[in-house]
Design an enzyme around this catalytic site. Structure first.
Site, PDB file in Angstrom:
ATOM      1  N   GLU A 101      16.817  -7.810  -1.368  1.00  0.00           N
ATOM      2  CA  GLU A 101      17.293  -7.397  -0.057  1.00  0.00           C
ATOM      3  C   GLU A 101      17.501  -8.684   0.727  1.00  0.00           C
ATOM      4  O   GLU A 101      16.606  -9.538   0.742  1.00  0.00           O
ATOM      5  CB  GLU A 101      16.237  -6.528   0.650  1.00  0.00           C
ATOM      6  CG  GLU A 101      16.721  -6.079   2.020  1.00  0.00           C
ATOM      7  CD  GLU A 101      15.685  -5.304   2.822  1.00  0.00           C
ATOM      8  OE1 GLU A 101      14.491  -5.333   2.443  1.00  0.00           O
ATOM      9  OE2 GLU A 101      16.070  -4.674   3.831  1.00  0.00           O
ATOM     10  N   ARG A 127       4.263  -8.339 -10.957  1.00  0.00           N
ATOM     11  CA  ARG A 127       4.728  -9.503 -10.204  1.00  0.00           C
ATOM     12  C   ARG A 127       4.030 -10.763 -10.698  1.00  0.00           C
ATOM     13  O   ARG A 127       2.950 -10.692 -11.272  1.00  0.00           O
ATOM     14  CB  ARG A 127       4.346  -9.370  -8.734  1.00  0.00           C
ATOM     15  CG  ARG A 127       5.042  -8.285  -7.963  1.00  0.00           C
ATOM     16  CD  ARG A 127       4.305  -8.092  -6.633  1.00  0.00           C
ATOM     17  NE  ARG A 127       5.009  -7.171  -5.767  1.00  0.00           N
ATOM     18  CZ  ARG A 127       5.917  -7.541  -4.868  1.00  0.00           C
ATOM     19  NH1 ARG A 127       6.204  -8.827  -4.709  1.00  0.00           N
ATOM     20  NH2 ARG A 127       6.527  -6.660  -4.109  1.00  0.00           N
ATOM     21  N   LYS A 179       6.230 -11.599   1.899  1.00  0.00           N
ATOM     22  CA  LYS A 179       7.210 -11.982   2.905  1.00  0.00           C
ATOM     23  C   LYS A 179       6.554 -12.094   4.274  1.00  0.00           C
ATOM     24  O   LYS A 179       6.819 -12.997   5.043  1.00  0.00           O
ATOM     25  CB  LYS A 179       8.304 -10.903   2.912  1.00  0.00           C
ATOM     26  CG  LYS A 179       9.706 -11.423   3.114  1.00  0.00           C
ATOM     27  CD  LYS A 179      10.723 -10.334   2.834  1.00  0.00           C
ATOM     28  CE  LYS A 179      11.235 -10.379   1.407  1.00  0.00           C
ATOM     29  NZ  LYS A 179      12.258  -9.359   1.134  1.00  0.00           N
TER      30      LYS A 179
END
Length: 550
Positions: free
Chosen positions: A33, A259, A269
RNA sequence: UGGGGUGUCGCCAAGCGGUAAGGCACCGGGUUUUGAUCCCGGCAUACGCAGGUUCGAAUCCUGCCACCCCAGCCA
């Protein structure tokens, strides 16, 4: 360089393409994104997706998942493209946007409505939340759940036309409010957002959600294997449900992997944002950050990052890699590729009392084992700088550096002996008076003197003053927690030293160096006369315990 | 007390019923004008725990335990 990985995802792909009637195509995608910067965790996904596409003779898309106009911007799409190119993946002609498919997505929604598989719900956001149930209790049906198809069609069309304000209605899938999987409790497919979108501007006022968008985009792009992280595992039933109820013909398979975790840093983030906002670091490209921009500025090479991802592997296990593994990858890449240079971090002056009042220029190879890298001129003179750490009054056993009366070789130059130590008022060593052995010149040594060791140095008359930024782990703890993040910041994560560098390295255009016996450094792309320490050299020297101090 | 995952050496990670790969780290030793690199050697009688099946189990079954994810109109 190394053999092909055989992780569980590749094993699954092997089975898929081995099916007698199945397709042999392997098409993947990396779907960020555009609302933030890429970090080393994303690199794992990038290497996986692009690596697999290449290995299987397929291709991979860079697809921007831009369905939330509130968070996304072109600034990030540019940064992400730059990071991908830097990492070594060329996606020039395979860059797409979820927003490219808004019209197709809308038609899919219409199809679901006509099949009575989706309905317009006019509950408020709070009401939807309140009727969703909990982890242990089922939700309750929306009062709008049985709206007639025609009414849904009418309402949804008018939603698109902009007749309603934000939040007035949403489109929901009609699945099962009692499902133990919360994602299946009539999830929202479309919401109204009167907001400008970075890509389509004001063309739309309704935007599809991730769950509705992702699987359809995958299908439209004929993605065969949709690789994502573990937290989407619960979404797979929904991913499949949407495609099962649509008349698209592609059937991508979603496979989840864990991850990448790295010790002594954070990857979220939100936390990265906080570090930047609160000024703990100097920006998104601060060399202490695990962002690709930060790693790039630090001097970590794309090869090292790709090597790290390869060595880390791909599984479903939670993992935290030790930073030692990253450091190993950096060193092993730079060991062969980085030219050597002499640089002094904490200068200590040395005067050669028997050296003539003139200078000479020696010649040294950029890399001892890589002769094709050539040589550089290395100025030498009666006044030099060495590192303070290379001198001690009382040497411990096996001390291979300078001490009163000892001999040491100046790398690429002469052997010197320390005759006298000049100290200041406070007892601090201010200067060393030494004699050099004229017949000990490197390459033509006939002195027959065996020095204790070899040290690095820079000739004072040609020394280039440089700022050396010595970076270390950002957090003291292996697994920094958001709650105590700020207290955990390593106060020594950045230590700035003012040292000297030999002129050939200071003024040249090479970017990466090994400052011999010190570490690997990267010329800062922005700050003049500044070098970032990427990683120190491995150092197995440890003084005998009892004699530690000197 | 719901659902979905994961548990093999300090950190990663192979293994897919036939008797524990490899890498990083670490510890020894050798070479060396970088205490670097390089080279050689060492490093899990043991696979979360407890039972069971089997000639044989890290691999199959059962039951526990631990950890991660999920209640955004974020992705």
């Amino acid at each position: 360089m190394a053999e092909r990985p055989t992780d569980f995802i590749r094993q699954q792909i092997d089975r898929d393409i081995a099916k007698p009637d199945g397709s042999k195509d392997v098409i993947t995608r990396f779907p960020p994104e555009p609302n933030g910067y890429l970090h080393i965790g994303h690199a794992k996904s990038i290497c996986l997706n692009f690596g697999i596409a290449e290995e299987y003779g397929g291709h991979a898309y860079l697809r921007f998942d831009d369905t939330n106009p509130l968070a996304e911007s072109d600034e990030y799409v540019d940064a992400i493209k730059r990071d991908l190119a830097w990492l070594g993946f060329d996606v020039a002609n395979r860059v797409t946007f979820a927003s490219d498919y808004f019209e197709a997505l809308y038609n899919c929604a219409l199809e679901l409505i006509r099949k009575d598989k989706a309905f317009v719900c006019s509950l408020s956001q709070d009401e939807i939340r309140a009727t969703r149930g909990t982890l242990t209790e089922p939700g309750t049906d929306s009062p709008y759940r049985n709206r007639p198809v025609e009414e849904n069609l009418d309402l949804f069309t008018r939603m698109r036309a902009g007749e309603f304000p934000d939040g007035a209605h949403v489109l929901r899938a009609r699945i099962d409010m009692a499902s133990p999987n919360l994602n299946m409790r009539d999830p929202v497919l479309y919401r109204i957002r009167h907001a400008a979108h970075h890509n389509v501007g004001k063309a739309w006022v309704i935007y599809p959600t991730y769950d509705f968008t992702h699987c359809i985009c995958d299908a439209l792009e004929n993605i065969t294997h949709s690789l994502c992280t573990l937290e989407f595992e619960d979404h797979r039933p929904l991913y499949d449900w949407v495609l099962d109820n649509l008349s698209l013909n592609a059937r991508p398979r979603q496979i989840e992997f864990s991850r990448l975790g790295l010790e002594h840093t954070v990857m979220s983030k939100r936390l990265l944002q906080q570090l930047v906002t609160e000024g703990v670091v100097e920006g998104w490209d601060d060399p202490r950050l695990p962002t690709l921009a930060g790693l790039r500025r630090r001097g970590v090479t794309p090869r090292a990052i790709r090597d790290l991802c390869r060595r880390a592997g791909v599984t479903k296990q939670d993992n935290q890699l030790e930073i030692e593994l990253l450091e190993f990858c950096v060193r092993s890449d730079l060991e062969d590729s980085a030219p050597r240079a002499l640089g002094v971090v904490k200068p200590l002056k040395v005067r050669l009392t028997n050296y003539p009042q003139s200078n000479e220029t020696l010649q040294a190879p950029w890399h001892q084992r890589e002769p094709e890298m050539g040589t550089r001129p290395l100025p030498f003179g009666p006044e030099l700088y060495i590192d303070r750490e290379d001198f001690t009054f009382s040497p411990p056993p096996k001390w291979k550096r300078l001490s009163p009366g000892s001999h040491v070789r100046l790398r690429y130059a002469y052997i010197i002996r320390c005759d006298e130590v000049v100290t200041g008022a406070d007892g601090e060593v201010t200067e060393l008076l030494c004699t050099y052995l004229p017949d000990s010149r490197s390459g033509s040594d006939t002195s027959r003197v065996k020095p204790a060791g070899v040290i690095h140095w820079v000739a004072a008359h040609a020394a280039e003053p440089v700022q050396l930024r010595l970076y270390d782990r950002l957090f003291r703890t292996r697994n920094p927690k958001g709650s105590s993040l700020m207290d955990d910041v390593n106060p020594a994560s950045l230590v700035t030293a003012f040292g000297f560098l030999e002129p050939a390295a200071a003024t040249g255009e090479q970017s990466h160096f090994q400052f011999e016996r010190v570490g690997y450094f990267h010329r800062d792309p922005i700050l003049p006369r500044t070098f970032n320490r990427i990683v120190s050299l491995r150092d197995s020297w440890r003084p005998p315990r009892a004699l530690k101090d000197s």
